[in-house]
Design a protein around this motif. Sequence first.
Motif, PDB file in Angstrom:
ATOM      1  N   GLN B   6      16.615 -42.933 -35.654  1.00 53.91           N
ATOM      2  CA  GLN B   6      17.928 -43.428 -35.247  1.00 53.91           C
ATOM      3  C   GLN B   6      17.854 -44.087 -33.888  1.00 53.91           C
ATOM      4  N   SER B   7      18.684 -45.108 -33.710  1.00 57.75           N
ATOM      5  CA  SER B   7      18.779 -45.742 -32.393  1.00 57.75           C
ATOM      6  C   SER B   7      20.194 -46.251 -32.168  1.00 57.75           C
ATOM      7  N   PRO B   8      20.651 -46.271 -30.930  1.00 56.57           N
ATOM      8  CA  PRO B   8      19.981 -45.691 -29.767  1.00 56.57           C
ATOM      9  C   PRO B   8      20.102 -44.165 -29.778  1.00 56.57           C
ATOM     10  N   ARG B   9      19.419 -43.482 -28.907  1.00 55.59           N
ATOM     11  CA  ARG B   9      19.560 -42.023 -28.805  1.00 55.59           C
ATOM     12  C   ARG B   9      20.825 -41.658 -28.043  1.00 55.59           C
ATOM     13  N   THR B 110      22.445 -39.894 -32.544  1.00 50.75           N
ATOM     14  CA  THR B 110      22.872 -40.752 -31.440  1.00 50.75           C
ATOM     15  C   THR B 110      24.034 -40.044 -30.758  1.00 50.75           C
TER      16      THR B 110
END
Lengths: 111, 115
Positions: B6-9, B110
């Motif tokens: 996943q992004s962003p954290r 996120t």
Amino acid sequence: GESVGLHLPTLSVQEGDNSIINCAYSNSASDYFIWYKQESGKGPQFIIDIRSNMDKRQGQRVTVLLNKTVKHLSLQIAATQPGDSAVYFCAEKMSGQNFVFGPGTRLSVLP
Amino acid sequence: DAGVIQSPRHEVTEMGQEVTLRCKPISGHDYLFWYRQTMMRGLELLIYFNNNVPIDDSGMPEDRFSAKMPNASFSTLKIQPSEPRDSAVYFCASSLAGGSNQPQHFGDGTRLSIL
């Protein structure tokens, strides 16, 4: 990654003791259940699952028990270690792939 | 093996801004799920896809939320416009089809903060 409400149930156990975490589920028609472990800042991690045609299933140091009569699920952890400290969730499969998660229990392992 | 990515954290933005969260499921998995986790409501399913097709979006809070899965290796969850009450940790998970009883594998989420 903490769970619902301001008062997450907490279980404190001594290192080396066995832990038992309980979960009540809602739907008598649910046919699949999962236990997850969630550490701070991480996503839920699969521990063990059980299908409704079973009463018990064992993994490495963990055992899940299913009591369909009272809609109750438990997770037993043998010889609890500091690394077991986390929040534990049960999840039941309602319909399709729709899983409902319990509120979670925080396990704290004391040295 | 790579897990769900996943992004962003972490994302911090002001209310009214558009937010896009991204997810790469485990290769070969047929199902993709988006969840939201808050202190008050716990872990809630927002939407899930099977073979890139949305199957159940009944958990999506309102029209400000939308999710897409243009291909088997990518999904987005978009909030437009964002509001402070959207602040939460958003998780993506994926699973195999395999007779329908398969565990979901989660990304690390996120953490979204809307100011």
